[in-house]
Design an enzyme around this catalytic site. Structure first.
Site, PDB file in Angstrom:
ATOM      1  N   SER A   1       0.847  -1.180   0.000  1.00 56.40           N
ATOM      2  CA  SER A   1       0.000   0.000   0.000  1.00 56.40           C
ATOM      3  C   SER A   1       0.887   1.235   0.000  1.00 56.40           C
ATOM      4  O   SER A   1       1.825   1.320   0.808  1.00 56.40           O
ATOM      5  CB  SER A   1      -0.860  -0.049   1.257  1.00 56.40           C
ATOM      6  OG  SER A   1      -1.603   1.124   1.353  1.00 56.40           O
TER       7      SER A   1
ATOM      8  N   HIS B   1      -2.050   7.267  -4.928  1.00 54.68           N
ATOM      9  CA  HIS B   1      -2.254   6.090  -4.084  1.00 54.68           C
ATOM     10  C   HIS B   1      -2.146   4.857  -4.967  1.00 54.68           C
ATOM     11  O   HIS B   1      -2.609   4.864  -6.118  1.00 54.68           O
ATOM     12  CB  HIS B   1      -3.657   6.167  -3.456  1.00 54.68           C
ATOM     13  CG  HIS B   1      -4.267   4.825  -3.224  1.00 54.68           C
ATOM     14  ND1 HIS B   1      -5.136   4.239  -4.117  1.00 54.68           N
ATOM     15  CD2 HIS B   1      -4.098   3.933  -2.222  1.00 54.68           C
ATOM     16  CE1 HIS B   1      -5.487   3.055  -3.659  1.00 54.68           C
ATOM     17  NE2 HIS B   1      -4.882   2.832  -2.519  1.00 54.68           N
TER      18      HIS B   1
ATOM     19  N   THR C   1      -1.916  -3.101  -3.974  1.00 55.95           N
ATOM     20  CA  THR C   1      -2.367  -4.397  -4.482  1.00 55.95           C
ATOM     21  C   THR C   1      -2.292  -5.397  -3.333  1.00 55.95           C
ATOM     22  O   THR C   1      -1.474  -5.249  -2.420  1.00 55.95           O
ATOM     23  CB  THR C   1      -1.564  -4.920  -5.688  1.00 55.95           C
ATOM     24  OG1 THR C   1      -0.181  -4.953  -5.357  1.00 55.95           O
ATOM     25  CG2 THR C   1      -1.751  -4.045  -6.915  1.00 55.95           C
TER      26      THR C   1
END
Lengths: 301, 301
Positions: B124, B138, B141
């Protein structure tokens, strides 16, 4: 006041509550503007380019929104915002709204399970100060009517640098207001405040507490309304004292940075946990007014 | 890679996914540090007192918390944070956790209705830039395994001043990645992104979109994993290009103020709506790592 209370209708009571919230708003605004005028010394010099702050009032009316399933939702409010040299940003909002809760939301509200109609009026205040040495504060009182009717509200102090005398004086003021009505109120509402204003994911309190109450319906509307008024009076008495106590003290950049971080935690609480914020956004309230509580600047360094 | 994929166990697949997230993290960190080194011109002078930023890594392990009903919850992660002269604050976190969802939370998760056990691993990233002319971003996965197993993630661009070429290039990069796998992916995942990153109470989009996907389980784990990797690769290709395109442009105080306000909206989204934030806080994740996404400074003026 020529009609004896016992013969008053629900409509009279609603009107009296709403009127009181507006009166309290006027008195708070006057008290805060007086503080803006009074500032002297190094902090007046520090903000020499700023005029003493004055409240700007903006009225808003409610339109139907997604969260509001009722086309005849009504009402609105007035935001009063001051951006000054003592108060970096303070919002004092009043609103009176009515409508029907959405089915999901109605389940969470006493008296709304069968008939989702509601009427709600209140005053809500959040003050963020320029000085990291003057505590921030929140105060709110409200009257809500569904198939039931109750008062709620409270006030909690949010110092960046807790000061024992401030904390003691703040609590003492609300204890006096509570004790005048019921000796159980202060211990119950203080504990409720500590429980409510707790930032769970951080494992820390938002501030140093105060009182919090909700669903107050003792069976004596006049007594509950009188208590609610006394909570407002207690706030008006104690908080300006705390502001005056610290507003002329100089502060450092490190203290300011600490203030911005504490404000970040305040923001986390309001957006993740605060019921008033959720209530407002879910019932199609004005997001500008609801999020007036958020700090003028915050940091997550 | 000597074992043919079709004979791999679930444990092998989990290990491969986790390993990929860590590799992607390493490559992103290297790419961002290279950008920190490259900065030249007026903005390098503006931040002359700052050394080119470097990621600081902090490992954390999960302890049982209130939100986590299982005493044998396991795992942890590594936060990597850079505070630099181009990137004001960027967090690139990886984590691999397992445990049992609380009964309430389990109801919301595919495959957890009967057995609340889960395993989750992911990367993240949120980048907040010093320059209001360089878009924030941003990317995330993840691979989640319950009685089912799926991939999710995506990336969205958050410019303070949307730039048509940036938006086009960002979308084009993800379209190429999507089209390599399924012609339906890009239109579906773009629409999902627009829908997801929408700030309902403001009636506005968080940014200019990108892609968002979840519960991706085509029946071919290798293909889904390959797609997920391609999303990471697309990010790594396109985002540094956009940063380099704008990082040397001078900016004004007004533009900075606008950036802080947009960051306020970003904060509102993350705390009010973001499922990743809720997932993390509900499953006893590290709040420092979860809230790493919040901006270094924000304003609600």
């Amino acid at each position: 006041m020529t009609t004896p209370p016992e013969t008053q209708s629900e409509e009279d009571r609603k009107a009296r509550a709403s009127r009181w919230f507006a009166e309290l708003r006027d008195r708070i605004c006057a008290a805060f503007e007086a503080i803006e005028d009074e500032l002297a010394g190094v902090n007046a010099e520090r903000f020499a380019e700023l005029a003493p702050g004055r409240f700007q009032r903006t009225a808003w009316e409610r339109g139907g929104t997604e969260g509001d399933t009722d086309s005849d939702s009504r009402g609105g409010g007035v935001m009063a915002v001051l951006r000054g040299r003592v108060f970096e940003k303070v919002g004092v909002n009043i609103s009176t709204v009515s409508g029907r809760f959405s089915p999901d939301f109605a389940k969470q509200i006493p008296g709304a399970e069968e008939d989702p109609s509601y009427w709600a009026s209140g005053i809500s205040l959040v003050a963020h100060l320029r000085s990291p040495l003057v505590p921030a504060v929140h105060m709110n009182t409200r009257h809500i009517v569904t198939a039931k009717a109750w008062f709620g509200g409270g006030s909690d102090l949010n110092p960046m640098y807790p000061d024992e005398a401030d904390t003691a004086d703040f609590h003492a003021a609300f204890k006096v207001a509570c004790d005048r009505h019921d000796p159980d109120y202060y211990p119950r509402f203080k504990a409720w405040c500590d429980d409510y204003f707790y930032i769970k994911h951080r494992g820390e309190a938002r501030g140093v507490g105060g009182i919090f109450f909700d669903y107050l319906d003792s069976g004596d509307w006049e007594a509950d309304f009188a208590f609610t008024r006394d909570v407002g009076e207690a706030f008006l008495e104690v908080y300006p004292t705390l502001v005056r106590r610290h507003m002329t003290e100089p502060w450092t950049e490190d203290q300011r940075r600490h203030q911005l971080v504490k404000r970040g935690r305040y923001t986390e609480f309001n957006l993740l946990y605060d019921r008033g914020t959720k209530f407002g956004l879910m019932t199609g309230g004005n997001p500008e007014a609801i999020l007036m509580s958020l700090p003028p600047e915050a940091a997550w360094p």
